[in-house]
Design a protein around this motif. Sequence first.
Motif, PDB file in Angstrom:
ATOM      1  N   LEU A 143       0.155  32.055  19.229  1.00 13.60           N
ATOM      2  CA  LEU A 143      -0.526  32.927  20.184  1.00 13.60           C
ATOM      3  C   LEU A 143      -0.278  34.373  19.776  1.00 13.60           C
ATOM      4  CD1 LEU A 143      -1.980  33.513  22.931  1.00 13.60           C
ATOM      5  CD2 LEU A 143       0.301  33.441  23.987  1.00 13.60           C
ATOM      6  N   VAL A 144      -1.344  35.146  19.611  1.00 14.12           N
ATOM      7  CA  VAL A 144      -1.232  36.555  19.240  1.00 14.12           C
ATOM      8  C   VAL A 144      -1.771  37.404  20.379  1.00 14.12           C
ATOM      9  CG1 VAL A 144      -1.971  38.359  17.642  1.00 14.12           C
ATOM     10  CG2 VAL A 144      -1.440  36.067  16.786  1.00 14.12           C
ATOM     11  N   ILE A 145      -0.912  38.240  20.953  1.00 14.00           N
ATOM     12  CA  ILE A 145      -1.308  39.149  22.027  1.00 14.00           C
ATOM     13  C   ILE A 145      -0.740  40.526  21.702  1.00 14.00           C
ATOM     14  CG2 ILE A 145      -1.805  37.706  24.016  1.00 14.00           C
ATOM     15  CD1 ILE A 145       1.067  37.491  24.659  1.00 14.00           C
ATOM     16  N   THR A 146      -1.635  41.458  21.407  1.00 15.19           N
ATOM     17  CA  THR A 146      -1.192  42.785  21.003  1.00 15.19           C
ATOM     18  C   THR A 146      -1.281  43.764  22.163  1.00 15.19           C
ATOM     19  OG1 THR A 146      -3.405  43.322  20.168  1.00 15.19           O
ATOM     20  CG2 THR A 146      -1.850  42.365  18.617  1.00 15.19           C
ATOM     21  N   GLY A 147      -1.293  45.048  21.844  1.00 16.64           N
ATOM     22  CA  GLY A 147      -1.113  46.056  22.868  1.00 16.64           C
ATOM     23  C   GLY A 147      -2.370  46.475  23.589  1.00 16.64           C
ATOM     24  N   GLY A 148      -2.184  47.412  24.504  1.00 19.72           N
ATOM     25  CA  GLY A 148      -3.301  47.906  25.287  1.00 19.72           C
ATOM     26  C   GLY A 148      -2.878  48.511  26.608  1.00 19.72           C
ATOM     27  N   GLY A 149      -1.570  48.746  26.803  1.00 18.31           N
ATOM     28  CA  GLY A 149      -1.119  49.342  28.049  1.00 18.31           C
ATOM     29  C   GLY A 149      -1.549  48.508  29.239  1.00 18.31           C
TER      30      GLY A 149
ATOM     31  N   LEU B 159      -1.780  39.368  13.007  1.00 20.45           N
ATOM     32  CA  LEU B 159      -1.771  37.912  12.911  1.00 20.45           C
ATOM     33  C   LEU B 159      -0.638  37.403  12.029  1.00 20.45           C
ATOM     34  CD1 LEU B 159      -5.583  37.103  12.399  1.00 20.45           C
ATOM     35  CD2 LEU B 159      -4.358  37.528  14.527  1.00 20.45           C
ATOM     36  N   SER B 160      -0.138  38.267  11.162  1.00 18.88           N
ATOM     37  CA  SER B 160       0.827  37.851  10.140  1.00 18.88           C
ATOM     38  C   SER B 160       2.096  37.210  10.693  1.00 18.88           C
ATOM     39  CB  SER B 160       1.185  39.046   9.255  1.00 18.88           C
ATOM     40  OG  SER B 160       2.169  38.713   8.315  1.00 18.88           O
TER      41      SER B 160
ATOM     42  N   VAL C 176      -4.475  29.771  15.126  1.00 22.78           N
ATOM     43  CA  VAL C 176      -4.079  31.002  15.806  1.00 22.78           C
ATOM     44  C   VAL C 176      -5.037  31.292  16.953  1.00 22.78           C
ATOM     45  CG1 VAL C 176      -3.593  33.460  15.563  1.00 22.78           C
ATOM     46  CG2 VAL C 176      -3.174  31.921  13.625  1.00 22.78           C
ATOM     47  N   PHE C 177      -4.467  31.468  18.147  1.00 21.23           N
ATOM     48  CA  PHE C 177      -5.237  31.828  19.339  1.00 21.23           C
ATOM     49  C   PHE C 177      -4.983  33.306  19.614  1.00 21.23           C
ATOM     50  CE2 PHE C 177      -6.340  32.254  23.749  1.00 21.23           C
ATOM     51  CZ  PHE C 177      -7.374  31.346  23.953  1.00 21.23           C
ATOM     52  N   VAL C 178      -6.057  34.092  19.637  1.00 16.80           N
ATOM     53  CA  VAL C 178      -5.936  35.547  19.739  1.00 16.80           C
ATOM     54  C   VAL C 178      -6.616  36.040  21.011  1.00 16.80           C
ATOM     55  CG1 VAL C 178      -6.345  37.751  18.585  1.00 16.80           C
ATOM     56  CG2 VAL C 178      -6.045  35.663  17.216  1.00 16.80           C
ATOM     57  N   ILE C 179      -5.913  36.871  21.757  1.00 16.94           N
ATOM     58  CA  ILE C 179      -6.504  37.517  22.930  1.00 16.94           C
ATOM     59  C   ILE C 179      -6.629  39.006  22.631  1.00 16.94           C
ATOM     60  CG2 ILE C 179      -6.346  37.937  25.399  1.00 16.94           C
ATOM     61  CD1 ILE C 179      -4.509  35.546  25.636  1.00 16.94           C
TER      62      ILE C 179
END
Length: 406
Positions: free
Chosen positions: A7-13, A222-223, A233-236
């Motif tokens: 699971l990939v969850i990156t930033g965004g405040g 994603l790395s 890989v599940f990406v939001i």
Amino acid sequence: MEKAIGLVITGGGARGAYQAGILKRIGEIKRVQEQGNPFPLIGGASAGAINGCGLAVGCGEFSSATVTLADLWAGLRPSDIFRCDVVSQAQNSLTWILDLSFGGILGGGHARSLLDASPLRHFLTRHLDCDRIQQNIRRGNLHAIAISATNYNSGSSYLFIQGAKGHTRWSRIRLVTVSTKITVDHVCASAAIPLIFEPVRLKTPQGSAFFGDGCARLQQPLSPVIRLGAEKVFVIGVRCEDKERLDISSDEKNPSLSQVMGVLFNVMFLDHLATDIEHLERLNHLLENGHIVQPDVEESEKIRPLETFVITPSVNLSELAGQHKKDMPYLIQYFVGSLGRDLASSSDLMSYLLFTSKFTRDLIEIGYHDADERIDEIEDFLYSPGPSDASLREHSRVTSTPSRFL
């Protein structure tokens, strides 16, 4: 690991509330409720580090954890994240004025951030029992979690990894991986938006250093989960790919400071993810068509096709933030407004700082709705045997759906 899904969850405040809405709907899938956490590998940065750590703490009861996460975002107030009182803002403003005006005479370097984010640490301490991460790893509910942060002293990107014994470790140029026990301080460091929130001091094998937002130097989000062993890989994401506003006007006015900051945050939080997904899609295509000759290296180092599922907002979150600007405390409205000439020029920046319950509830509802529209696809992705040429072509793309929130 029974299933190597990352699971990939990156930033965004504040946009992290959208991620919580997606996860809440996933938690309602019957097989998820019966079989538990579908994501043994979690990679998070910035707001994604908060959500990722929340899942890692509660993944023993994954469905309940997603509900709790959404409830916390829904009840969020600006005062839970940063100080909004007159005294705090006045002290901060005075420090900046002294540094910018008399720093050369009196000695500068006292201004560290535009806002005091000390309440965030107290909020996370109340709601995140990070000791439970290791318990979940021992019980097999989680294989590893990787949280990224940027070392301001060295300029390197750090990945703080807590995982099962023998998990993968690696190093690259300007990238350092550290096996460690994840704490609230790591999460606060990863979520410390540059200039807005103060850097956080962390201990590393090389000594103590000050760290900030993990998205600043994480050019390949994603790395981490891929190198930790993810086969799918599940990406939001938190950018509306289909409806992102393109500036084709002939306005030649100098951009305001808030407009420049909004663009820089978009690059940091949004563009790195989109670029990395595009790169992965290209590699998948080349592998499928036999255009890449695998070198004679260890199996773990060989390039392999990866099935990805990407879900992004169906509405423009910057425009939505503009509709909620009045919900922010007056002093913060004044602060953001002073950096921009109008609402449109500050809406991108506001979308990252709008930690109000009205805005976050709308984001949760949009995320829930977007996931619900694709719930059959999501379930198929989570529980299909593995990647195939057909599934790669079907899922390895960014899509979003029409929404009633437009």
